[in-house]
Design a protein around this motif. Structure first.
Motif, mmCIF file in Angstrom:
data_model
loop_
_atom_site.group_PDB
_atom_site.id
_atom_site.type_symbol
_atom_site.label_atom_id
_atom_site.label_comp_id
_atom_site.label_asym_id
_atom_site.label_seq_id
_atom_site.Cartn_x
_atom_site.Cartn_y
_atom_site.Cartn_z
ATOM 1 N N PHE A 189 0.636 -1.252 0.049
ATOM 2 C CA PHE A 189 0.031 -0.021 -0.087
ATOM 3 C C PHE A 189 0.884 1.229 0.004
ATOM 4 O O PHE A 189 0.666 2.201 -0.763
ATOM 5 C CB PHE A 189 -0.973 -0.047 1.135
ATOM 6 C CG PHE A 189 -2.246 -0.905 0.912
ATOM 7 C CD1 PHE A 189 -3.147 -0.435 -0.067
ATOM 8 C CD2 PHE A 189 -2.431 -1.925 1.496
ATOM 9 C CE1 PHE A 189 -4.489 -1.330 -0.225
ATOM 10 C CE2 PHE A 189 -3.522 -2.690 1.632
ATOM 11 C CZ PHE A 189 -4.637 -2.456 0.549
ATOM 12 N N LEU A 190 1.962 1.222 0.789
ATOM 13 C CA LEU A 190 2.921 2.435 0.631
ATOM 14 C C LEU A 190 3.524 2.561 -0.701
ATOM 15 O O LEU A 190 3.597 3.829 -1.221
ATOM 16 C CB LEU A 190 3.934 2.213 1.799
ATOM 17 C CG LEU A 190 3.378 2.520 3.209
ATOM 18 C CD1 LEU A 190 4.745 2.116 4.242
ATOM 19 C CD2 LEU A 190 3.011 3.909 3.313
ATOM 20 N N ASP A 191 3.925 1.542 -1.392
ATOM 21 C CA ASP A 191 4.485 1.863 -2.645
ATOM 22 C C ASP A 191 3.277 2.241 -3.462
ATOM 23 O O ASP A 191 3.618 2.931 -4.596
ATOM 24 C CB ASP A 191 4.841 0.166 -3.105
ATOM 25 C CG ASP A 191 5.768 0.216 -4.487
ATOM 26 O OD1 ASP A 191 6.614 1.203 -4.567
ATOM 27 O OD2 ASP A 191 5.456 -0.562 -5.248
ATOM 28 N N PHE A 192 2.076 1.589 -3.593
ATOM 29 C CA PHE A 192 0.975 2.285 -4.307
ATOM 30 C C PHE A 192 0.713 3.877 -4.141
ATOM 31 O O PHE A 192 0.301 4.292 -4.904
ATOM 32 C CB PHE A 192 -0.395 1.621 -3.849
ATOM 33 C CG PHE A 192 -1.538 1.967 -4.537
ATOM 34 C CD1 PHE A 192 -1.529 1.755 -6.133
ATOM 35 C CD2 PHE A 192 -2.544 2.660 -4.001
ATOM 36 C CE1 PHE A 192 -2.715 2.191 -6.789
ATOM 37 C CE2 PHE A 192 -3.488 3.268 -4.375
ATOM 38 C CZ PHE A 192 -3.716 2.885 -5.597
ATOM 39 N N LEU A 193 0.655 4.091 -2.824
ATOM 40 C CA LEU A 193 0.581 5.607 -2.495
ATOM 41 C C LEU A 193 1.697 6.381 -3.114
ATOM 42 O O LEU A 193 1.600 7.587 -3.333
ATOM 43 C CB LEU A 193 0.494 5.759 -0.907
ATOM 44 C CG LEU A 193 -0.941 5.165 -0.295
ATOM 45 C CD1 LEU A 193 -0.815 5.317 1.230
ATOM 46 C CD2 LEU A 193 -1.883 5.996 -0.889
ATOM 47 N N ARG A 213 3.332 5.903 -6.002
ATOM 48 C CA ARG A 213 2.933 6.115 -7.396
ATOM 49 C C ARG A 213 1.528 5.767 -7.513
ATOM 50 O O ARG A 213 1.025 4.677 -8.009
ATOM 51 C CB ARG A 213 3.922 4.566 -7.871
ATOM 52 C CG ARG A 213 5.329 4.925 -7.621
ATOM 53 C CD ARG A 213 6.133 3.580 -8.443
ATOM 54 N NE ARG A 213 5.864 2.396 -7.873
ATOM 55 C CZ ARG A 213 5.318 1.388 -8.241
ATOM 56 N NH1 ARG A 213 5.073 1.380 -9.618
ATOM 57 N NH2 ARG A 213 5.224 0.295 -7.877
ATOM 58 N N PRO A 214 0.737 6.957 -7.555
ATOM 59 C CA PRO A 214 -0.578 6.827 -7.697
ATOM 60 C C PRO A 214 -1.098 6.448 -9.124
ATOM 61 O O PRO A 214 -2.044 6.220 -9.315
ATOM 62 C CB PRO A 214 -0.964 8.321 -7.395
ATOM 63 C CG PRO A 214 0.181 9.146 -7.451
ATOM 64 C CD PRO A 214 1.305 8.433 -7.326
ATOM 65 N N GLY A 215 -0.296 6.894 -10.218
ATOM 66 C CA GLY A 215 -0.665 6.719 -11.533
ATOM 67 C C GLY A 215 -0.185 5.306 -12.125
ATOM 68 O O GLY A 215 -0.225 4.862 -13.173
ATOM 69 N N SER A 216 0.074 4.425 -11.003
ATOM 70 C CA SER A 216 0.761 2.876 -11.603
ATOM 71 C C SER A 216 -0.436 2.061 -12.063
ATOM 72 O O SER A 216 -0.095 0.919 -12.533
ATOM 73 C CB SER A 216 1.523 2.473 -10.396
ATOM 74 O OG SER A 216 0.640 2.366 -9.333
ATOM 75 N N ILE A 217 -1.597 2.234 -11.833
ATOM 76 C CA ILE A 217 -2.632 1.370 -12.250
ATOM 77 C C ILE A 217 -2.906 1.168 -13.434
ATOM 78 O O ILE A 217 -3.240 2.067 -14.246
ATOM 79 C CB ILE A 217 -3.892 1.492 -11.397
ATOM 80 C CG1 ILE A 217 -3.774 1.385 -9.855
ATOM 81 C CG2 ILE A 217 -5.144 0.692 -11.817
ATOM 82 C CD1 ILE A 217 -5.025 1.375 -9.105
#
Length: 135
Positions: free
Chosen positions: A125-129, A131-135
């Protein structure tokens, strides 16, 4: 021949955004017409009229066809209603949010108040936060 819709080109405007939010308690008090303090709906005498400073007070709008609103003077069909506010002794929960609140409370540790996730899930989740445009 098909009719086309008339539209003035210089009048049309584009809405950039809309914001929704809650008013603060002080803003609600300022916009209200009365403070509701009575728990009774009607007077106890034989007239059976709505009690002043109650939830059916005619200053918040009328509920009778033959009686005008005491705030704006309009009839039942024309008056939109007026705000009143009620100070509660204790906080209360909105019934519509019970399921979401219970779900959130079940995801939090009762002793340390941390989110109940494994270390791998937290890092994900920290990694996802980051890089918000990674999806």
């Amino acid at each position: 021949m098909v009719k086309e819709q008339f539209r003035e080109t210089d009048v049309a405007k584009k809405i950039s955004h809309i914001c929704f939010g809650m008013k603060s308690a002080e803003q609600m008090r300022q916009q209200a017409h009365i403070q509701v303090v009575s728990k009774n709906l009607y007077s106890q005498d034989t007239s059976h009229t709505p009690l002043q400073y109650g939830v059916l007070d005619h200053r918040m709008g009328t509920s009778e066809k033959d009686r005008p609103c005491e705030t704006c003077g309009k009839s039942l069909a024309d008056c939109l209603g007026h705000y009143g506010y009620l100070d509660l002794e204790l906080p209360c929960f909105h019934v519509g949010y019970f399921k979401a609140i219970i779900g959130i409370l079940q995801m939090i540790c009762k002793t340390c108040s941390h989110i109940l996730l494994s270390k791998e899930e937290k890092l994900q989740f920290l990694d996802f936060l980051r890089r918000p445009g990674s999806i």
